[in-house]
Motif scaffolding. Structure first.
Motif, PDB file in Angstrom:
ATOM      1  N   ALA A  66       0.143 -34.686   6.305  1.00  0.00           N
ATOM      2  CA  ALA A  66       1.410 -35.748   6.087  1.00  0.00           C
ATOM      3  C   ALA A  66       0.312 -37.026   5.851  1.00  0.00           C
ATOM      4  CB  ALA A  66       2.245 -36.088   6.883  1.00  0.00           C
ATOM      5  N   LEU A 108       5.532 -28.313   9.020  1.00  0.00           N
ATOM      6  CA  LEU A 108       5.791 -29.635   8.744  1.00  0.00           C
ATOM      7  C   LEU A 108       7.197 -29.870   7.943  1.00  0.00           C
ATOM      8  CD1 LEU A 108       4.983 -32.732   8.660  1.00  0.00           C
ATOM      9  CD2 LEU A 108       3.743 -32.332   6.366  1.00  0.00           C
ATOM     10  N   ASP A 109       7.232 -28.826   7.099  1.00  0.00           N
ATOM     11  CA  ASP A 109       8.580 -28.770   6.266  1.00  0.00           C
ATOM     12  C   ASP A 109       9.788 -28.825   7.058  1.00  0.00           C
ATOM     13  OD1 ASP A 109       9.827 -28.575   3.786  1.00  0.00           O
ATOM     14  OD2 ASP A 109       9.928 -26.373   3.858  1.00  0.00           O
ATOM     15  N   GLU A 132       9.936 -32.279   9.647  1.00  0.00           N
ATOM     16  CA  GLU A 132       9.583 -33.554   9.027  1.00  0.00           C
ATOM     17  C   GLU A 132      10.601 -34.265   9.616  1.00  0.00           C
ATOM     18  OE1 GLU A 132       9.561 -33.661   4.743  1.00  0.00           O
ATOM     19  OE2 GLU A 132       8.861 -35.719   4.620  1.00  0.00           O
ATOM     20  N   ASN A 153       0.834 -28.408   5.151  1.00  0.00           N
ATOM     21  CA  ASN A 153       1.079 -29.166   6.406  1.00  0.00           C
ATOM     22  C   ASN A 153       0.613 -30.430   6.585  1.00  0.00           C
ATOM     23  OD1 ASN A 153       2.689 -27.140   7.354  1.00  0.00           O
ATOM     24  ND2 ASN A 153       0.984 -25.872   7.842  1.00  0.00           N
ATOM     25  N   ARG A 199       4.618 -36.623   2.557  1.00  0.00           N
ATOM     26  CA  ARG A 199       4.019 -35.243   2.492  1.00  0.00           C
ATOM     27  C   ARG A 199       2.779 -35.123   1.394  1.00  0.00           C
ATOM     28  NH1 ARG A 199       8.589 -30.817   3.344  1.00  0.00           N
ATOM     29  NH2 ARG A 199       6.919 -29.684   2.443  1.00  0.00           N
TER      30      ARG A 199
END
Lengths: 296, 296, 296, 296
Positions: free
Chosen positions: D17, D70-71, D74, D15, D96
């Motif tokens: 970035a 996050l995936d 994004e 998670n 990422r």
């Protein structure tokens, strides 16, 4: 005369302020602080931050900002920021860059560390006022007084130590922001230290924690190390055990006897102390649990 | 395969010899030695000397010389030099540069120090033979055997320690000139040490004498040092207390946690150990009273 | 006054001499020289040698020796050695350690390099006499005269350059052994240089050969280097092209603007120049084909 | 086998970035970005910023943040941030941390730079995937293929140069994020460079801008420098003239001949290249006007 060398004119810092903040980490700190400054019309010119541990650690930030008419707005700005600080349980300080820190330099018989500080002060690289020099010897008076800096000779012996310290405290109390021990070869008592927590900077002539205590160059020679060093640290009650601000080293060899180590070491001591004092007076150092965060 | 990388061809060293001499200082030593070599037809190609103290101290010299047909004349040369040596009460050695020292490398689970030695050996920078690698784990076998180097896995536990050491001694006795502890995380016993006086080289992952013993990077982190280091030293009975051969350091900051220190430190360890081993195998190190004279 | 700081008492060097020798390499040189010294009753206290190439190269040696009653025996010793020297086609010098070299320091408006030399001189680390300071400005007079050192203000302009140099030459000719350009921002003419071949030391504020010529810190900033340096070299007719004596460097980053580079660089310049001048006055430097052999 | 050494398990970066932003400086940038991240639920774990010139200069910031899921978020996050970016005229990227950059390593006959990258990759210190190794020789195949990395031997001669480059481009296009020239002794053409602007990293074996072009160690030897260095830089059309990412140096002396300089230099090259590649793959480098801002 030395004093003919005019201190370098610094950039105009009239409206420049510096903030140091530490608090438990949580989302939103940077947003809150930067939003606060933006709304008050300040422009961030430098910012450094450090999170000890992203999961539940401590958060540290140093910010330099410019704000028009800082002089008249400083009090209100601080009052307003106290609310932000309370919300995040911050320890914080906000200082004005044009208010130079006042230093007392303590020295004994070796002049190199003192000379280096004087040189950096004269060249404008050390952004501080040297309020006074205090020594247990009279040797350095001729170096100091021509520069317009008061020189106080306070002899120290076993019998007079308490009295001498009393006199030192009278001289510095309320007069200086920090004390620099520029090879002052006397132990500072806990009583003196408590007046200047994390504000007494000592230069120790070894790469700490190696060679604590007396005659570190002789110790280094006897151990046969291939590199020697010097350490600037805040003075705490533990001898040579306080938070380290800066260290540096130099390569030596079997050819170097104790006198050579002293000679080489003097150059390291000068550099390291000058850097540490500069960082301190520019509010670049935060002490946390006997360690330093240095935003250099 | 890695072994395809051919070791660099060294300069022709067939007729090159190296002398190491130490003796009480007195006038005429250099004259006697250089006269001796000249009369025997040798040409001095390098010479380094060091006098601990011009007044009654010790004298050390390292000489490299070339002598035609060294192979057939070596025995006589040594016999002749013994007379000079006796006159000046010298401790001395004379070795042939083309007789590479044989090394046993001891390793545990961290591969970086071993890899660096293998790399220097393959590139021809480490002028030695690696006779064997001994480990208390089997992990490095795949690194070592493809290079044609025997790998001995000798597990060590509290119960088997004595037995393991016996096996180690059997392997190395008469087979190697020196032992390199390339992050071998086991204590070497006095019994083992006495077989290789000043011929066991350890890499300690701190700037000795700071942070003796276990977990030096954690110790360094806790003390808040601004520079970390590594130390290569000969192993003696005192833990991490033997003569220091080489040290180096790297700057760190408050941002570096223990894992960062380990990562940064690995690079220092590699460099320092490689230099120390090179100096040892090239007969550049004299030990005197727990210190080293290094003619690097 | 600064002059109260008494120069450190050096070790007794009354009977100490230094030899510098260079000649084509051949067997027997060390034997001949050391035998010569031994037969004359001298004791070698330090010796460093270097052979450029064992096969037909040049041989360099520096020897320090003690000889009783050196004062009265010096002339004969030199006369005798001339025979040895002739045999080996040596270039050589023999100087007495207690005859301090006399220096003229040239300076313009930046004081840091001058101050460093004065400090090393006062602390006894610079084993020389400072015979005079010459400047194209009057700014440093107050630094210099209180120390008892003559200060000559010789303004230089395009029209007066020839006249100024004439006056400089009158002042230094026969009076000094070497000239130190401690940030003297004027070009030295070939005519002046020919009076002091390999005896004018300049500090250039870059890591030569990078950034030859003017404004090297601005050049460094524009190129975006991550390390800056300073170079002490002998002055030859080629601008910044003479034999390099010493260099050192410091890490910088994108955060450092030109003023920061200057500030950081001043510390490098000070250190590098002080080392180079010390080596020169201690007869540690041999120049050969625009390069130096430094027996430091 | 070498490949048994398992790459170190990185911290969980699922998670995490990284943002790189540059834009004209003005008040409110930090507030806007940090407010944006806070409102989207992100937690800033590291942030570094730099203002070239507080008055009207450029502003650069690098932020690492964690954001749950996050995936899946994004794309929306980037779309939202584009609005903030437009307002401040930002150039920006958001990547990422768990998407490792893919590298092609180009190499010729010297293995040290390649070996170092492989070692850092194996130890987990180089957070990248090595997608392939391309060489104009076949020598390194045995080092590379056992690690499971494809090895492409593409010979290059004057006649085949265009054809070879075509083949190289076919191999790398769409397959790698950056190209590392690990002592690849061939000129890269402008055509190739334009496919990877500021994404080709070269290691030059000198302290640039000193000794541009071929045989820098011979050049350094001839100039008689006392320190040698290595430089990692992005490749541009100007030979050895691209933005410098990292440099380092090592002290040498008159004793070191060209082979010694090469040997010493190899160690500098290894270190410098490994650092530069690490910084690149961790999105720590911003190029601006042929210089780099490195948030290391």
């Amino acid at each position: 005369m030395i004093q003919k060398v005019t201190p370098t004119k610094s950039a105009d810092l009239t409206n420049r302020a510096r903030m140091l903040v530490s608090c438990p980490d949580q989302p939103g700190i940077v947003a809150a602080v930067s939003q606060f400054l933006f709304e008050h019309g300040a422009n961030i010119v430098q910012s450094d931050q450090y999170t000890m541990d992203p999961e539940g650690g401590l958060f540290f930030i140093r910010i330099e900002f410019d704000l028009e008419k800082l002089d008249s707005r400083e009090a209100q700005l601080k009052a307003d920021f106290a609310e932000v600080a309370a919300k995040f349980r911050m320890e914080w300080s906000m200082t004005r860059a044009d208010r130079k820190k006042r230093l007392a330099i303590f020295v004994s018989k070796e002049e190199h560390a003192l000379l280096e500080l004087l040189w950096h002060w004269q060249s404008g690289d050390l952004d501080a006022e040297i309020a006074m020099v205090i020594s247990n010897h009279d040797d350095m008076r001729g170096l100091v007084e021509p520069l317009g800096i008061p020189y106080h000779h306070i002899p120290v012996s076993a019998e007079t130590k308490a009295e001498a310290e009393k006199r030192q405290l009278e001289l510095v109390s309320g007069e200086v922001d920090a004390v620099v021990l520029a090879r002052y070869m006397q132990i500072i008592t806990p009583k003196f230290i408590e007046h200047f927590p994390n504000r007494i900077i000592n230069i120790h002539h070894s790469f700490l924690p190696a060679f604590v205590g007396g005659k570190p160059y002789a110790q280094a020679y006897n151990r046969g190390v291939k590199i020697i060093g010097a350490t600037a640290h805040y003075v705490t009650e533990e001898l040579d055990g306080g938070p380290i601000i800066e260290q540096d080293v130099q390569r030596v060899s079997h050819r170097d006897n104790v006198d050579d180590l002293k000679r080489i070491g003097r150059n390291i001591e000068r550099t390291v102390l000058a850097r540490a004092v500069s960082w301190h007076v520019e509010d670049r150092v935060i002490v946390h649990q006997n360690k330093t965060v240095v935003f250099s």
